[in-house]
Enzyme design. Sequence first.
Site, PDB file in Angstrom:
ATOM      1  N   GLY A 147      13.032  59.898 -56.064  1.00 41.06           N
ATOM      2  CA  GLY A 147      13.857  58.599 -56.828  1.00 41.06           C
ATOM      3  C   GLY A 147      15.236  59.062 -57.397  1.00 41.06           C
ATOM      4  N   GLU A 187       4.130  62.131 -60.168  1.00 31.53           N
ATOM      5  CA  GLU A 187       3.963  61.194 -61.493  1.00 31.53           C
ATOM      6  C   GLU A 187       2.671  61.221 -62.147  1.00 31.53           C
ATOM      7  OE1 GLU A 187       5.611  57.941 -59.118  1.00 31.53           O
ATOM      8  OE2 GLU A 187       7.116  59.283 -58.743  1.00 31.53           O
ATOM      9  N   GLU A 198       6.665  67.169 -51.908  1.00 36.21           N
ATOM     10  CA  GLU A 198       7.507  66.442 -52.773  1.00 36.21           C
ATOM     11  C   GLU A 198       8.121  67.062 -53.700  1.00 36.21           C
ATOM     12  OE1 GLU A 198       6.536  61.920 -52.074  1.00 36.21           O
ATOM     13  OE2 GLU A 198       5.253  62.522 -53.584  1.00 36.21           O
ATOM     14  N   HIS A 207      -0.135  63.229 -57.010  1.00 30.45           N
ATOM     15  CA  HIS A 207       1.145  62.755 -57.018  1.00 30.45           C
ATOM     16  C   HIS A 207       1.923  63.167 -58.168  1.00 30.45           C
ATOM     17  CE1 HIS A 207       4.866  60.374 -56.984  1.00 30.45           C
ATOM     18  NE2 HIS A 207       4.521  60.278 -55.604  1.00 30.45           N
ATOM     19  N   ASN A 256       4.356  54.581 -50.553  1.00 36.06           N
ATOM     20  CA  ASN A 256       3.773  54.697 -51.821  1.00 36.06           C
ATOM     21  C   ASN A 256       4.503  53.444 -52.705  1.00 36.06           C
ATOM     22  OD1 ASN A 256       2.787  55.399 -54.439  1.00 36.06           O
ATOM     23  ND2 ASN A 256       3.599  57.335 -54.497  1.00 36.06           N
ATOM     24  N   SER A 314      13.216  60.845 -51.686  1.00 40.86           N
ATOM     25  CA  SER A 314      14.283  60.286 -51.152  1.00 40.86           C
ATOM     26  C   SER A 314      14.668  60.164 -49.669  1.00 40.86           C
ATOM     27  CB  SER A 314      15.516  60.606 -51.982  1.00 40.86           C
ATOM     28  OG  SER A 314      15.487  60.683 -53.237  1.00 40.86           O
ATOM     29  N   LYS A 352       4.099  52.717 -55.628  1.00 40.44           N
ATOM     30  CA  LYS A 352       4.077  52.869 -57.221  1.00 40.44           C
ATOM     31  C   LYS A 352       3.722  51.716 -57.810  1.00 40.44           C
ATOM     32  CE  LYS A 352       7.006  56.765 -56.056  1.00 40.44           C
ATOM     33  NZ  LYS A 352       7.978  57.646 -56.424  1.00 40.44           N
TER      34      LYS A 352
HETATM   35  P1  13P Z   1      11.278  58.347 -53.200  1.00 42.77           P
HETATM   36  O1  13P Z   1      11.095  58.028 -51.568  1.00 42.77           O
HETATM   37  O2  13P Z   1      11.548  56.951 -54.168  1.00 42.77           O
HETATM   38  O3  13P Z   1      12.139  59.443 -53.618  1.00 42.77           O
HETATM   39  O4  13P Z   1       9.689  58.661 -53.795  1.00 42.77           O
HETATM   40  C1  13P Z   1       9.015  59.564 -53.100  1.00 42.77           C
HETATM   41  C2  13P Z   1       7.424  59.271 -53.352  1.00 42.77           C
HETATM   42  O5  13P Z   1       7.294  60.005 -54.720  1.00 42.77           O
HETATM   43  C3  13P Z   1       6.540  59.178 -52.796  1.00 42.77           C
HETATM   44  O6  13P Z   1       5.340  59.404 -53.199  1.00 42.77           O
END
Ligand code: 13P
Length: 253
Positions: free
Chosen positions: A174, A98, A168, A96, A11, A214, A13
């Site tokens: 992140g 976010e 997640e 997701h 992803n 992560s 983003k």
């Molecule tokens: P990270 O791997 O940067 O923690 O992000 C995970 C994520 O949100 C994947 O959709």
Amino acid sequence: MSKRRPIIGGNWKMNTNAESAVALARGVADGCAGLSGVEVFVCPPFPYLTHVGSALNNAVMLAAQDLYHEPDGAFTGEISTAMLADCGVRAVLTGHSERRHVIGEGDALINKKTRAALNAGLLAVLCVGEKLDQRDAGETDAVNERQIRAGLAGVTPDQMARVVIAYEPVWAIGTGKTATPADAQDAHAKIRAVLTDLYGPEIAGATRIQYGGSVKASNAAELFGQPDIDGGLIGGASLKTADFLDIVRAAAG
Ligand code: 13P
């Protein structure tokens, strides 16, 4: 590793530009060519879908980060499933963290998007997971259960073949903090129990549940070695070709 074929998603983003997206896609496609035993998709930003699609090969599926559930009309800024399909997209994320917690999407909208994706023949990756305060309050499983039941409302047993769940935990995204393999496994097993309640053991046993938050090359193998973890959804580490390919290979076994 279970009998389910692991699936790894990158992803991206709101990262990359036209040039770096294509370079990343080429590197991932080259590294995945000839790899068996794992399914791979990448989710570039909308404007680069077509560029990235042209740089991929059969080893990597083109996916989108979001969609809108209406077929067309006055929905400024939104993207329909038909538009995604036109760009060669075959899979899409819904819910997701976010989208839920930064943009403010709720379960009802996420359900509409999930059903629209499935009705359009796409693979839907429904993302769920608890926030830190919910985890601290012991609500992890209840939050996941609520998001799964709401997200899958009206999804038929036949459509479940094109559903992937991504667990997640929001506090792990992140942040560099990862759920321990045992904690992640526990959450995945509980999610599978909810799927069993909804669809029976056969469909629940065949549904892939990715872990996200992560994931990096150094922790991927241990996470993916858990019986109910069927691959990962990768953010930061998916932006570097070598790191992402190390994670893909950890899932391929
Ligand atoms: P990270 O791997 O940067 O923690 O992000 C995970 C994520 O949100 C994947 O959709």
